[in-house]
Design an enzyme around this catalytic site. Structure first.
Site, mmCIF file in Angstrom:
data_model
loop_
_atom_site.group_PDB
_atom_site.id
_atom_site.type_symbol
_atom_site.label_atom_id
_atom_site.label_comp_id
_atom_site.label_asym_id
_atom_site.label_seq_id
_atom_site.Cartn_x
_atom_site.Cartn_y
_atom_site.Cartn_z
ATOM 1 N N HIS A 86 -54.934 -4.421 -33.208
ATOM 2 C CA HIS A 86 -55.032 -4.216 -34.665
ATOM 3 C C HIS A 86 -56.357 -3.474 -34.918
ATOM 4 O O HIS A 86 -57.319 -3.673 -34.168
ATOM 5 C CB HIS A 86 -55.167 -5.518 -35.447
ATOM 6 C CG HIS A 86 -54.105 -6.549 -35.246
ATOM 7 N ND1 HIS A 86 -54.078 -7.391 -34.166
ATOM 8 C CD2 HIS A 86 -53.064 -6.920 -36.040
ATOM 9 C CE1 HIS A 86 -53.053 -8.228 -34.290
ATOM 10 N NE2 HIS A 86 -52.419 -7.964 -35.413
ATOM 11 N N ASP A 122 -59.353 -5.741 -34.775
ATOM 12 C CA ASP A 122 -59.775 -6.286 -33.478
ATOM 13 C C ASP A 122 -60.839 -5.418 -32.827
ATOM 14 O O ASP A 122 -61.602 -5.893 -31.995
ATOM 15 C CB ASP A 122 -58.613 -6.309 -32.459
ATOM 16 C CG ASP A 122 -57.358 -6.951 -32.988
ATOM 17 O OD1 ASP A 122 -57.473 -7.825 -33.854
ATOM 18 O OD2 ASP A 122 -56.268 -6.560 -32.521
HETATM 19 C C1 XUL Z 1 -49.005 -13.540 -35.502
HETATM 20 C C2 XUL Z 1 -48.634 -12.464 -34.583
HETATM 21 C C3 XUL Z 1 -49.396 -11.193 -34.703
HETATM 22 C C4 XUL Z 1 -48.569 -9.960 -34.501
HETATM 23 C C5 XUL Z 1 -49.302 -8.665 -34.740
HETATM 24 O O1 XUL Z 1 -48.309 -14.713 -35.329
HETATM 25 O O2 XUL Z 1 -47.789 -12.640 -33.740
HETATM 26 O O3 XUL Z 1 -50.435 -11.224 -33.789
HETATM 27 O O4 XUL Z 1 -48.059 -9.927 -33.208
HETATM 28 O O5 XUL Z 1 -49.888 -8.597 -35.980
#
Ligand code: XUL
Ligand code: CO
Length: 436
Positions: A100, A103
């Site tokens: 993300h 991150d």
């Molecule tokens: C949350 C989850 C996230 C997604 C990406 O439960 O799985 O980490 O994978 O945003």
């Protein structure tokens, strides 16, 4: 430059099932050919940046337990984090990673500055990808942590938040494209509601549909070739999430005419939270033509929240990869370890050991699944069970050649009295256990 974070640990190698070395693969041999394909190409493992490098080890009752030299809000920290991350991907021989925006770069006080920081880190990543051959499985935007998103991103009552979220996703797709990401994920952590007392559910669904249409439209306009994936989850953080499960997402895609544009990223733990098995969600996505990728973890079956543990149950993995193989295997998708250490697992080695165990478990599951398919261990009995539909009358009924009256007439004329047959569940369960 070696950061020294993992000490003198060398690249993890395959040593075979007899090995007792905790820093070796026992079942994951990337070059082993299974069902005509190398294991590495089947499994397409990815490491999730957020859990391994950004998560401090907190839980609802306590904060940080991990001490990492890159924790902090500077760009120097972010680059050190990237150095260690790529070191770990290389040590593991993991071909992919996922991240993300939040991150990988510290948030700035303006959107433009945050975007510039993301670009700077993307340059850093591009260089590392080139040097190591490691690739980006998917990129995504964190539209759920910052307080601006507390009432939703696309589904926020405030159009300014919708716009901010749209700008963020645009930026993250641009970066994903630049890094040759093979997919782009949308997980709607705050796209849902806490109470209907303050929520216009119909309006929020329309907003979500508009948002996704904008994203798909943009993807085509810039020529991003990756797959757009929605990741279903029923609750947590919001009480009611709009992307509840695969079936709900499919209904949503149909409503907005996007069922041929968007696929699903199915997470094991999310399936459990929705009251399904992982293999149910995978089989349904395949049946609906929207299977894309998987987030690999396991949930605790008792606790009822998203514990994101590394997988360690081979029979579960065998049934999951059975469905993945039935779907024709991954195309642009892969196996992303959306899994985190337990907060007491403090040592750098723990990060490696967790992934090694997970990769071994998946490899074992996939190999068992491939053998079941080769032997027609399940498909044989399945074909037999539905064999009646191959009859002329079975085909005629199914293809619409018979009216309800004609079917009824035949039942009387032919004196049809169906004889129940065993479903043989225990037999089939025993068959699966022969392979795992
Ligand atoms: C949350 C989850 C996230 C997604 C990406 O439960 O799985 O980490 O994978 O945003
Ligand atoms: Co996930």
């Amino acid at each position: 430059m070696n950061t020294g974070f993992f000490g003198d640990i060398k690249k993890i190698k395959y040593e075979g099932p007899e090995s007792t070395n905790p820093l070796a693969y026992r079942f994951y041999n990337p070059d082993e050919v299974v069902a005509g394909k190398r294991l590495e190409d089947h499994l397409r493992f990815a490491v999730a940046y957020w859990h391994s490098f950004a998560w401090p080890g907190g839980d609802p009752f306590g904060g940080q337990t991990f001490e990492r030299p890159w924790f902090g809000d500077t760009m120097e920290n972010a680059k050190l984090k990237a150095d260690v991350a790529f070191e770990m991907f290389s040590l593991l021989g993991a071909p992919y990673y996922c991240f993300h925006d939040a991150d990988v770069r510290p948030e700035a006080s303006t959107f433009a500055e945050s975007a510039a920081r993301l670009d700077e880190i993307a340059d850093y990543f591009a260089d590392k990808q080139k040097k190591t051959g490691i690739k980006l499985l998917w990129g995504t935007a964190n539209l759920f942590s910052h307080r601006r998103f507390m009432s939703g991103a696309a589904t926020n009552p405030d159009p300014d938040v919708f716009a901010y979220a749209a700008a963020t996703v645009k930026k993250c797709i641009d970066v994903t494209k630049r890094l040759k990401g093979e997919n782009y994920v949308l997980w709607g952590g705050r796209e849902g509601y806490e109470t209907l007392l303050n929520t216009d559910l119909k309006r929020e669904q329309e907003q979500a549909g508009r948002f996704l249409s904008l994203v798909v439209d943009y993807k085509h306009r810039i020529g991003f070739k990756g797959t757009i994936l929605i990741e279903p989850k029923p609750q947590e953080p919001t009480k009611h999430q709009y992307d509840y499960d695969v079936a709900t997402v499919y209904g949503f895609l149909k409503k907005f005419g996007l069922e041929n544009e968007v696929k699903v990223n199915i997470e094991q733990g999310h399936a459990i939270l929705a009251g399904h098995s992982f293999e149910h969600e995978l089989a349904l996505a395949n049946a609906l033509g929207i299977f894309g990728s998987i987030d690999m973890n396991r949930n605790d079956y008792q606790s009822g929240w998203d514990t994101d543990q590394f997988p360690n149950n081979v029979p579960e993995m065998a049934l999951a990869y059975y469905q993945v193989l039935q779907a024709g295997g991954f195309k642009t998708g892969g196996t992303n370890f959306d899994a985190k250490l337990r907060r007491q697992s403090l040592d750098p080695q723990d990060l490696l050991i967790a992934h090694i165990g997970g990769m071994d478990c998946c490899a074992r599951g996939l190999k068992a699944a491939a053998r079941m398919i080769e032997d027609k261990a399940l498909s044989g009995p399945l074909e037999e069970r539905y064999a009646g539909w191959k009859s002329a009358e079975g085909k005629a009924m199914l293809s619409g050649k018979r009216t309800l009256e004609e079917i009824a007439e035949r039942v009387v004329k032919k004196k049809i009295e169906p004889q129940p047959k065993s479903g043989r569940q225990e037999f089939l369960e025993n068959v699966v256990n022969r392979y795992v």
